[in-house]
Scaffold this motif. Structure first.
Motif, PDB file in Angstrom:
ATOM      1  N   SER A  66       0.826  -1.210   0.000  1.00 49.48           N
ATOM      2  CA  SER A  66       0.000   0.000   0.000  1.00 49.48           C
ATOM      3  C   SER A  66       0.857   1.255   0.000  1.00 49.48           C
ATOM      4  O   SER A  66       0.519   2.246  -0.667  1.00 49.48           O
ATOM      5  N   VAL A  69       2.108   1.883  -3.558  1.00 50.82           N
ATOM      6  CA  VAL A  69       1.033   2.425  -4.389  1.00 50.82           C
ATOM      7  C   VAL A  69       0.794   3.900  -4.076  1.00 50.82           C
ATOM      8  O   VAL A  69       0.636   4.734  -4.982  1.00 50.82           O
ATOM      9  N   SER A 303     -10.868   3.355  -6.956  1.00 49.76           N
ATOM     10  CA  SER A 303     -10.958   2.209  -6.056  1.00 49.76           C
ATOM     11  C   SER A 303      -9.586   1.793  -5.531  1.00 49.76           C
ATOM     12  O   SER A 303      -9.430   1.512  -4.335  1.00 49.76           O
ATOM     13  N   VAL A 304      -8.590   1.768  -6.410  1.00 48.86           N
ATOM     14  CA  VAL A 304      -7.243   1.391  -5.988  1.00 48.86           C
ATOM     15  C   VAL A 304      -6.695   2.397  -4.982  1.00 48.86           C
ATOM     16  O   VAL A 304      -6.061   2.022  -3.978  1.00 48.86           O
TER      17      VAL A 304
END
Length: 325
Positions: A66, A69, A303-304
């Motif tokens: 995470s 990202v 969403s990601v």
């Protein structure tokens, strides 16, 4: 009479640094300036809550994934030209709603604009709203909650009742009403609204953490040794009360990004010509059957992003909560 010395080795890991803070307070207030460690023998320094948390986070694949990202999203939000050299406003009506082609992997929208470029540039608005709104809500709510929890009395009553008033306002309905009269196309009205209705949650968490922390023995010992309110709040209470605030704020960041997209989708959030995932999702929702690519790519990016921040918040919560160790 020499002051008693408690060896740092006696401080157990995972205690949140409570004993270490008490020892440090006693030593810093009692020893003469410039004096070395008692006994003259340096010992191994016990790891604090934050050291233990970082030690666990680095070995948590959910946190690592995470975080990578999020770092990528922040980079493209600041420098979208690194991966998208097109113009998100350039339109070619001859290519309206066309699918992917060479150099345009996401296809075109209803006005013939490159969907890939708009998805990349849309990260800037969402990340800006999420980070700034979270920072503002955390600072305002953390400050008011800490004051209410530490001083109590009428401060606590006043701030708690004020927070209850804002809790009674549905955040989505309030956004539709508040932002419907705003004509600005910038992100700042949306950020201001989210801070206005987001601080009570942070304030309640901060108040509860401060009330719990100030009951500990090391705070009473610091008060007995002559530490003032400012020293106790900043040196002893805040380090042990800030962890829940960080966890809630990290998870709320993803929620605020989703809220901005929802308000923009309903026409009350960001407005054109601002490039936003919510605006593009709203424009593409009518054509989802004939041109699904117009909706899927900005919705997937949203969403990601939200999932990455929620996963990061869950990992931070697991690392900072001693009960989960």
């Amino acid at each position: 009479m020499p002051e008693p010395y408690v060896p740092e080795e006696a401080v157990t890991h995972g205690d949140g640094g409570t004993a270490a803070l008490a020892i440090g307070e006693a030593q810093s207030l009692a020893k003469a300036p410039g004096a070395g460690p008692p006994g003259g023998a340096p010992g191994a320094r016990a790891r604090s809550l934050w050291s233990d948390a970082w030690h666990d986070l680095r070995r948590n694949p959910v946190f690592v994934l995470s975080a990578l990202v999020i770092v990528f999203l922040v980079i493209i939000a600041i420098w979208p030209q690194l991966i998208a050299d097109g113009n998100p406003y350039r339109a070619d009506l001859a290519k309206a709603q066309q699918g992917p082609e060479a150099g345009h992997p996401f296809g075109y929208d209803t006005q013939g604009r490159d969907v890939y470029t708009r998805v990349v540039y849309g990260a800037r608005a969402s990340i800006t709203v999420g980070v700034c709104a979270t920072a503002g809500a955390a600072l305002l709510g953390g400050l008011l909650g800490s004051v209410a929890g530490f001083f109590g009395g009428w401060w606590d009553v006043l701030l708690s009742r004020l927070a209850d008033i804002f809790f009674g306002i549905p955040i989505l309905l309030g956004g539709l009403v508040f932002l419907s009269v705003v004509t600005s196309s910038t992100v700042w009205p949306v950020i201001g609204f989210i801070v206005l209705l987001g601080w009570p949650q942070i304030a309640r968490i901060a108040r509860g953490s401060v009330v719990t922390a100030k009951q500990n023995d090391y705070v009473q010992a610091a008060r007995a040794l002559g530490a003032g309110n400012g020293r106790m709040l900043l040196r002893h209470i805040a380090p042990n009360a800030v962890a829940p605030v960080i966890v809630v704020a990290t998870i709320a960041l993803g929620t605020y990004i989703a809220l901005e997209a929802t308000l923009s989708f309903l026409g009350a959030g960001l407005k054109p010509p601002t490039v936003s995932w919510g605006i593009d999702i709203s424009a593409a929702s009518t054509y989802v059957r004939n041109s699904p690519h117009m909706l899927l790519w900005p919705a997937g990016a949203l969403s990601v992003t939200v999932l990455a921040f929620i996963m990061l918040g869950d990992a931070v919560r697991d690392a900072l909560d001693p009960k989960l160790r």
